[in-house]
Design a protein around this motif. Structure first.
Motif, mmCIF file in Angstrom:
data_model
loop_
_atom_site.group_PDB
_atom_site.id
_atom_site.type_symbol
_atom_site.label_atom_id
_atom_site.label_comp_id
_atom_site.label_asym_id
_atom_site.label_seq_id
_atom_site.Cartn_x
_atom_site.Cartn_y
_atom_site.Cartn_z
ATOM 1 N N SER A 31 0.852 -1.194 0.000
ATOM 2 C CA SER A 31 0.000 0.000 0.000
ATOM 3 C C SER A 31 0.881 1.234 0.000
ATOM 4 C CB SER A 31 -0.895 -0.008 1.243
ATOM 5 O OG SER A 31 -1.561 1.235 1.385
ATOM 6 N N GLU A 48 -4.337 6.665 -2.827
ATOM 7 C CA GLU A 48 -3.708 5.469 -2.288
ATOM 8 C C GLU A 48 -3.756 4.357 -3.323
ATOM 9 O OE1 GLU A 48 -5.707 2.597 -0.454
ATOM 10 O OE2 GLU A 48 -3.957 1.561 0.337
ATOM 11 N N SER A 94 2.580 1.080 3.683
ATOM 12 C CA SER A 94 2.014 0.305 4.781
ATOM 13 C C SER A 94 1.896 -1.152 4.385
ATOM 14 C CB SER A 94 0.633 0.856 5.144
ATOM 15 O OG SER A 94 -0.021 0.048 6.114
ATOM 16 N N SER A 96 -0.429 -3.480 4.291
ATOM 17 C CA SER A 96 -1.868 -3.328 4.349
ATOM 18 C C SER A 96 -2.553 -4.436 5.125
ATOM 19 C CB SER A 96 -2.427 -3.280 2.924
ATOM 20 O OG SER A 96 -3.834 -3.292 2.938
ATOM 21 N N ALA A 97 -3.611 -4.061 5.790
ATOM 22 C CA ALA A 97 -4.408 -5.026 6.522
ATOM 23 C C ALA A 97 -4.942 -6.104 5.588
ATOM 24 C CB ALA A 97 -5.562 -4.328 7.237
ATOM 25 N N ALA A 98 -5.045 -5.779 4.324
ATOM 26 C CA ALA A 98 -5.533 -6.770 3.360
ATOM 27 C C ALA A 98 -4.551 -7.928 3.227
ATOM 28 C CB ALA A 98 -5.735 -6.103 1.994
ATOM 29 N N LYS A 102 -3.719 -7.553 10.103
ATOM 30 C CA LYS A 102 -3.379 -6.825 11.310
ATOM 31 C C LYS A 102 -3.432 -5.345 10.982
ATOM 32 C CE LYS A 102 -0.372 -10.156 13.600
ATOM 33 N NZ LYS A 102 0.991 -10.382 14.136
ATOM 34 N N ILE A 103 -3.378 -4.538 12.012
ATOM 35 C CA ILE A 103 -3.454 -3.108 11.801
ATOM 36 C C ILE A 103 -2.055 -2.526 11.960
ATOM 37 C CG2 ILE A 103 -4.532 -0.978 12.565
ATOM 38 C CD1 ILE A 103 -6.431 -3.119 11.435
ATOM 39 N N TYR A 104 -1.610 -1.822 10.963
ATOM 40 C CA TYR A 104 -0.292 -1.226 11.001
ATOM 41 C C TYR A 104 -0.379 0.266 10.784
ATOM 42 C CZ TYR A 104 1.641 -5.909 10.531
ATOM 43 O OH TYR A 104 1.973 -7.217 10.723
ATOM 44 N N GLY A 105 0.669 0.934 11.211
ATOM 45 C CA GLY A 105 0.771 2.347 10.899
ATOM 46 C C GLY A 105 1.445 2.528 9.550
ATOM 47 N N TYR A 106 1.412 3.732 9.083
ATOM 48 C CA TYR A 106 2.101 4.078 7.850
ATOM 49 C C TYR A 106 3.520 4.539 8.173
ATOM 50 C CZ TYR A 106 -2.092 4.120 4.940
ATOM 51 O OH TYR A 106 -3.200 3.768 4.239
ATOM 52 N N PHE A 108 6.276 7.018 6.619
ATOM 53 C CA PHE A 108 6.392 8.102 5.646
ATOM 54 C C PHE A 108 7.831 8.286 5.194
ATOM 55 C CE2 PHE A 108 2.364 10.482 5.431
ATOM 56 C CZ PHE A 108 1.664 9.873 6.451
ATOM 57 N N GLY A 109 7.965 8.743 3.962
ATOM 58 C CA GLY A 109 9.259 9.185 3.481
ATOM 59 C C GLY A 109 9.525 10.616 3.934
ATOM 60 N N TYR B 34 -5.006 6.862 16.175
ATOM 61 C CA TYR B 34 -3.595 6.823 15.812
ATOM 62 C C TYR B 34 -2.936 8.126 16.233
ATOM 63 C CZ TYR B 34 -3.761 2.701 12.756
ATOM 64 O OH TYR B 34 -3.862 1.425 12.266
ATOM 65 N N TYR B 36 0.614 10.314 15.338
ATOM 66 C CA TYR B 36 1.821 10.533 14.558
ATOM 67 C C TYR B 36 2.447 11.824 15.036
ATOM 68 C CZ TYR B 36 0.586 7.008 11.055
ATOM 69 O OH TYR B 36 0.291 5.831 10.416
ATOM 70 N N PRO B 44 5.821 12.588 8.624
ATOM 71 C CA PRO B 44 5.237 12.164 9.906
ATOM 72 C C PRO B 44 5.767 10.797 10.326
ATOM 73 C CG PRO B 44 3.540 13.060 8.485
ATOM 74 C CD PRO B 44 4.775 12.935 7.649
ATOM 75 N N TYR B 46 5.057 7.472 12.761
ATOM 76 C CA TYR B 46 4.064 6.728 13.525
ATOM 77 C C TYR B 46 4.529 6.578 14.972
ATOM 78 C CZ TYR B 46 1.782 2.503 15.311
ATOM 79 O OH TYR B 46 1.121 1.592 16.086
ATOM 80 N N HIS B 49 -1.008 3.343 18.238
ATOM 81 C CA HIS B 49 -2.429 3.358 17.945
ATOM 82 C C HIS B 49 -3.157 2.418 18.898
ATOM 83 C CE1 HIS B 49 -1.473 -0.300 15.548
ATOM 84 N NE2 HIS B 49 -2.737 -0.625 15.741
ATOM 85 N N ARG B 91 -9.094 6.642 12.507
ATOM 86 C CA ARG B 91 -8.969 5.946 11.227
ATOM 87 C C ARG B 91 -9.749 4.647 11.239
ATOM 88 N NH1 ARG B 91 -3.213 3.241 9.439
ATOM 89 N NH2 ARG B 91 -4.029 1.825 7.892
ATOM 90 N N ILE B 95 -10.236 -4.809 7.867
ATOM 91 C CA ILE B 95 -9.516 -6.074 7.769
ATOM 92 C C ILE B 95 -9.770 -6.694 6.400
ATOM 93 C CG2 ILE B 95 -9.337 -8.401 8.689
ATOM 94 C CD1 ILE B 95 -8.061 -6.389 10.472
ATOM 95 N N GLY B 97 -9.678 -5.233 3.776
ATOM 96 C CA GLY B 97 -8.774 -4.651 2.792
ATOM 97 C C GLY B 97 -9.324 -3.461 2.062
ATOM 98 N N GLU B 100 -7.441 2.680 2.699
ATOM 99 C CA GLU B 100 -6.974 3.252 3.952
ATOM 100 C C GLU B 100 -6.431 4.637 3.696
ATOM 101 O OE1 GLU B 100 -5.320 -1.229 4.831
ATOM 102 O OE2 GLU B 100 -3.978 0.466 4.968
#
Lengths: 117, 114
Positions: A31, A48, A94, A96-98, A102-106, A108-109, B34, B36, B44, B46, B49, B91, B95, B97, B100
């Motif tokens: 993602s 996205e 990220s 992705s939860a897909a 699980k739930i993750y944070g992003y 960033f660059g 969340y 950040y 930003p 993380y 959360h 947010r 699950i 998908g 996001e």
């Protein structure tokens, strides 16, 4: 582990030109999201991508477009640049939860600082 | 629009705990909170959360009220390097998908003073 890499870091363009920004996500992340940050509007979501498909798009004109490649690298393009497009453009990846359920944070660059003159 | 409200700025003494509040009174049952932070001119970062239980990691603790309408981010021993803008974000995570995205508000500018 390499982070999210954005190139170039800085860019100066003239009104009316077009620009392409690049983002390489963390290995394994599928993602990729793009955000624009300006002093007036703050951080705003552009779009996205997941598995080469645009899943969501923010409220930006059609001059803003993007794509994602099979290796998850992503590019965004802005055509017919305007002075108001001057901003910090951030890419985030990220797991992705897909993929993981699980739930993750992003992550960033550091962004690309675009200045339109 | 952002679904969170944060104070625009806060100060904290170095070595003390920094407690950053966030209101999210319209949060839904499947929405996560969340946090950040963004240090000047960087992307930003993380922090943490949570859904309804309090959470702790190596960076911070997140305290969510029982009704989930507000939360507090706690930096237990603030250092000068913690000076940044802190964003609280609500947010939806799918699950299954679904798409996001993060909707950022204006955040809280935390200044840690020596």
């Amino acid at each position: 582990k390499a982070g999210v890499t954005q190139t170039p870091r800085y860019l100066i363009k003239t009104r009316g030109q077009q620009v392409t920004l690049s983002c390489s996500p963390i290995s394994g992340h599928r993602s990729v999201s793009w955000y624009q940050q300006t002093p007036g509007q703050g951080l705003q979501f552009l779009f996205e991508y997941f598995s080469e498909t645009q899943r969501n798009k923010g409220n930006f004109p059609g001059r803003f477009s993007g794509r994602q490649f099979s290796n998850s690298r992503s590019e965004m393009n802005v055509s017919t640049l305007e002075l108001g497009d001057s901003a910090l453009y951030l890419c985030a990846s990220s797991l992705s939860a897909a993929v993981s359920h699980k739930i993750y944070g992003y992550t960033f660059g550091s962004g690309t600082r675009l200045t339109v003159v | 629009d952002a679904k969170t409200t944060q104070p625009p700025s806060m100060d904290c003494a170095e070595g003390r705990a920094a407690n950053l509040p966030c209101n999210h009174s319209t949060i839904s049952g499947n929405e996560y909170v969340y946090w950040y932070r963004q240090i000047h001119s960087q992307g930003p970062q993380y922090i943490i959360h949570g859904l309804k239980n309090n959470e702790t990691n190596e960076m911070a603790s997140l305290i969510i009220t029982e009704d989930r309408k507000s939360s507090t981010l706690i930096l237990p021993h603030a250092t000068l390097r913690d000076t940044a803008v802190y964003y609280c974000i609500v947010r939806v995570d799918s699950i299954q998908g679904g798409s996001e995205k993060l909707v950022f508000g204006k955040g809280t500018k935390l200044t840690v003073n020596p």
